[in-house]
Design a protein around this motif. Structure first.
Motif, short mmCIF file in Angstrom:
data_model
loop_
_atom_site.label_atom_id
_atom_site.label_comp_id
_atom_site.label_asym_id
_atom_site.label_seq_id
_atom_site.Cartn_x
_atom_site.Cartn_y
_atom_site.Cartn_z
N ALA A 1 48.41 7.90 -41.47
CA ALA A 1 47.37 7.31 -42.32
C ALA A 1 46.08 8.13 -42.36
N ALA B 1 46.93 11.12 -45.00
CA ALA B 1 47.77 10.79 -46.16
C ALA B 1 47.60 11.85 -47.24
N ALA C 1 52.02 8.50 -46.47
CA ALA C 1 50.98 7.91 -45.61
C ALA C 1 51.54 7.59 -44.23
#
Length: 174
Positions: free
Chosen positions: A34, A37, A31
């Motif tokens: 983000a 991920a 991640a």
């Protein structure tokens, strides 16, 4: 994120997330970005993975019937089993300053391990709780233990213990 079963507890280090997912083991997720991920791999634990703690490159995985499994995650794309310490029904783990704490559901306690030397982790005993050992966390010199559903007072009947375990027990570790 979909596809990781029934996650229970997570820990993260430098954008790499480890998720305990009961019957499907521990999932490793990258991640670092983000918004993108992605699942990297899955580590097949010995039994139901219920809790996690991380100390450097060692991941501690609490497991219902087997205790606490130690996993080398120095190469997080390829986790490797190191060892396991048998405990009665570990639900959660916490690590702090060389000490490992395992919340033991059925026994109603916290098993304490000296983990200063990862090559020689030793069981140092147990702290009794008033309820079932469910969640465990450490902050500084304070140990927090959630006590699950019912009480564990052997002088009371099952009906009298019903609902008496809901709570938080706090211990000074100094």
């Amino acid at each position: 994120m979909r596809g990781i079963g029934h996650p229970r507890q997570i820990v993260a280090k430098n954008g790499i997330v480890f998720a305990a997912a009961r019957g499907t083991g521990v999932w490793v997720i990258d991640a670092r970005n983000a918004t993108a991920a992605k699942i990297v791999t899955r580590f097949d634990t010995i039994e139901l993975a219920t809790g996690l703690a991380l100390a450097g490159d060692v991941l501690f995985v609490s497991q219902r019937g087997n205790g606490v499994e130690f996993v080398d995650v120095s190469d997080w794309e390829h986790p490797v089993h190191i060892d396991i310490r048998k405990t009665p029904e570990s639900q959660s783990v916490a690590y702090s300053d060389g000490w490992l704490y395992s919340g033991e559901w059925g026994r109603g306690g916290i098993t304490v391990f000296d983990a200063h030397d990862m090559a020689n982790i030793r069981d140092m005993g147990m702290v009794r709780l008033k309820g079932f050992g469910d969640g465990v966390a450490v902050h500084g010199k304070i140990l927090f233990a959630s006590t699950g559903h019912d009480g564990k007072d052997s002088s009371r009947s099952r009906a009298e213990n019903a609902g008496r375990g809901h709570g938080l027990e706090i211990f000074d570790l100094s």
